[in-house]
Structure formats: structure tokens, C-alpha cells
Design an enzyme around this catalytic site. Structure first.
Site, PDB file in Angstrom:
ATOM      1  N   GLY A  51       0.825  -1.207   0.000  1.00 46.69           N
ATOM      2  CA  GLY A  51       0.000   0.000   0.000  1.00 46.69           C
ATOM      3  C   GLY A  51       0.856   1.252   0.000  1.00 46.69           C
ATOM      4  O   GLY A  51       2.031   1.215   0.371  1.00 46.69           O
ATOM      5  N   GLN A  56       2.557  10.156   1.590  1.00 50.85           N
ATOM      6  CA  GLN A  56       3.903   9.583   1.443  1.00 50.85           C
ATOM      7  C   GLN A  56       4.626  10.090   0.201  1.00 50.85           C
ATOM      8  O   GLN A  56       5.831   9.916   0.064  1.00 50.85           O
ATOM      9  CB  GLN A  56       3.828   8.046   1.398  1.00 50.85           C
ATOM     10  N   CYS A  96       6.656  -0.191   6.369  1.00 55.89           N
ATOM     11  CA  CYS A  96       6.143   0.982   5.666  1.00 55.89           C
ATOM     12  C   CYS A  96       7.219   1.496   4.724  1.00 55.89           C
ATOM     13  O   CYS A  96       8.388   1.551   5.096  1.00 55.89           O
ATOM     14  CB  CYS A  96       5.776   2.054   6.695  1.00 55.89           C
ATOM     15  N   LEU A  97       6.817   1.872   3.503  1.00 52.19           N
ATOM     16  CA  LEU A  97       7.800   2.354   2.529  1.00 52.19           C
ATOM     17  C   LEU A  97       8.467   3.650   3.006  1.00 52.19           C
ATOM     18  O   LEU A  97       9.551   3.983   2.545  1.00 52.19           O
ATOM     19  CB  LEU A  97       7.139   2.565   1.162  1.00 52.19           C
ATOM     20  N   HIS A 138      -3.696   0.852   8.086  1.00 52.28           N
ATOM     21  CA  HIS A 138      -2.356   1.456   8.017  1.00 52.28           C
ATOM     22  C   HIS A 138      -2.380   2.680   7.090  1.00 52.28           C
ATOM     23  O   HIS A 138      -1.864   3.743   7.437  1.00 52.28           O
ATOM     24  CB  HIS A 138      -1.361   0.393   7.510  1.00 52.28           C
ATOM     25  N   GLU A 139      -3.013   2.536   5.920  1.00 52.47           N
ATOM     26  CA  GLU A 139      -3.048   3.641   4.953  1.00 52.47           C
ATOM     27  C   GLU A 139      -3.969   4.764   5.426  1.00 52.47           C
ATOM     28  O   GLU A 139      -3.682   5.937   5.206  1.00 52.47           O
ATOM     29  CB  GLU A 139      -3.476   3.148   3.569  1.00 52.47           C
ATOM     30  N   HIS A 142      -2.091   6.979   7.643  1.00 50.36           N
ATOM     31  CA  HIS A 142      -1.229   7.925   6.922  1.00 50.36           C
ATOM     32  C   HIS A 142      -1.979   9.214   6.583  1.00 50.36           C
ATOM     33  O   HIS A 142      -1.400  10.298   6.622  1.00 50.36           O
ATOM     34  CB  HIS A 142      -0.722   7.311   5.607  1.00 50.36           C
TER      35      HIS A 142
HETATM   36 NI    NI Z   1       3.022   3.073   5.406  1.00 51.70          NI
END
Ligand code: NI
Length: 183
Positions: A51, A56, A96-97, A138-139, A142
């Protein structure tokens, strides 16, 4: 392939301040907005993530992309997502990226009911579980400036402390702003 300037996607890393904003809803699902979300999806696949949320990439909007195995929606891009209700509890590892190399165990509701607009602008309602439910939460976090590390237990947080410090040092070296210490 990436001809448009706005289609160039760079994934921001902790501790960038842009990851800590609360994003406003998307007002209109226009072609250019969908194109930008598609570029995000591409960046997610390139980074082998499950995701990616708009903040981000420094895009202040309630948009995220998810590709989870359990997902039967036929859609990968979600606008103005909501968590309508939730139940149960499940603990699982997350990454997480925006926090490269860091993983930690996060407890979250196991099953959620959600609503969102898909890439065609249709409102969808779904019951999610497993990795899809986890990624959705999670998203969504963000979009509210919350990172998974904010959910870690004190002990787990202690375990990743030096990795966070390394990311903070790297950001300082590269002259990136956003040097707020970890919450
Ligand atoms: Ni993340």
C-alpha cells in the site's frame, strides 16, 4: 512513460513533516487526480509495497492505493476512505515504505467495514479482513499523519530506536526538513 511532471513520484521517508499532516478529502475525482493515483500505484509496485498513501509522496489528499491478496474489489485506488465500524483484534508485523528496513508488531481490529470511492468515482462499501483490513487501517492512518511506529509497544519502540535515529541522521545529512523527534 512518466511524461507529466506531476506523475514523477518520490516516496518521502520518516521523519519528513509532510508525513505528519492530516489530509483533506478529495473534492472531485478528476482525470488528473486519477492519473496521479495511478502513478502512485506504479511507485508502490516498483518498491514492492502492499500500500501507499498520498501523504507519502507529499500529496496532501485522502487517497491511497492497496494491492492485497484478499482484495476482490477489482479496484486498487481509493478516494476519501472511511472506516465505518470494526471488531476483533489481531496482532501482526507491519512495515512501511516511508520507514525503510523497520518492522514492528501492531495490534489492530481484525475485521472492518469500510466505504470509499473507487477509480471510477463510484461509492463502494466492503467488509475487510486479513492483510487487506490491516493495510486499509495502516493507509488510513497515513491520511491522518499517523505512522505504524506510533502504535508500537514501548518495548518494540525501544527495539527500533537506533534505526529511527539512523533515518533521522540521514534526513539531516541530505538536508531534508522535518526533524521532529519520534512521538
Ligand atoms: Ni506506510
Amino acid at each position: 512513460m512518466m511524461s507529466d511532471k506531476e506523475d514523477i513520484v518520490e516516496i518521502l521517508c520518516y521523519p519528513d513533516d509532510l508525513l505528519r499532516r492530516k489530509a483533506p478529502p478529495v473534492r472531485e475525482i478528476s482525470d488528473s487526480i486519477v492519473r496521479r493515483a495511478e502513478a502512485m500505484l506504479e511507485a508502490m509496485y516498483e518498491s514492492e509495497g502492499v500500500g501507499l498513501a498520498a501523504p507519502q509522496i507529499g500529496w496532501n489528499a485522502r487517497v491511497f492505493v492497496i494491492d492485497a491478496e484478499q482484495d476482490r474489489s477489482g479496484n486498487r485506488i481509493w478516494f476519501n476512505p472511511n472506516i465505518v465500524s470494526f471488531e476483533g483484534s489481531e496482532e501482526s508485523d507491519e512495515g512501511c515504505l516511508s520507514l525503510p528496513g523497520i518492522r514492528g508488531s501492531v495490534e489492530r481490529p481484525a475485521r472492518i467495514k469500510v466505504s470509499a470511492y473507487d477509480a471510477e468515482g463510484r461509492k463502494r462499501e466492503m467488509d475487510l479482513e486479513g492483510l487487506f483490513a490491516r493495510a486499509w487501517q495502516h493507509e488510513t492512518d497515513h491520511l491522518d499523519g499517523i505512522l505504524f511506529i506510533d502504535h508500537l509497544s514501548p518495548i518494540s519502540r525501544l527495539r527500533i530506536r537506533s534505526q529511527l535515529k539512523t533515518l533521522e541522521r540521514e534526513a539531516k545529512k541530505s538536508g531534508r526538513t522535518g526533524m521532529k523527534p519520534a512521538r
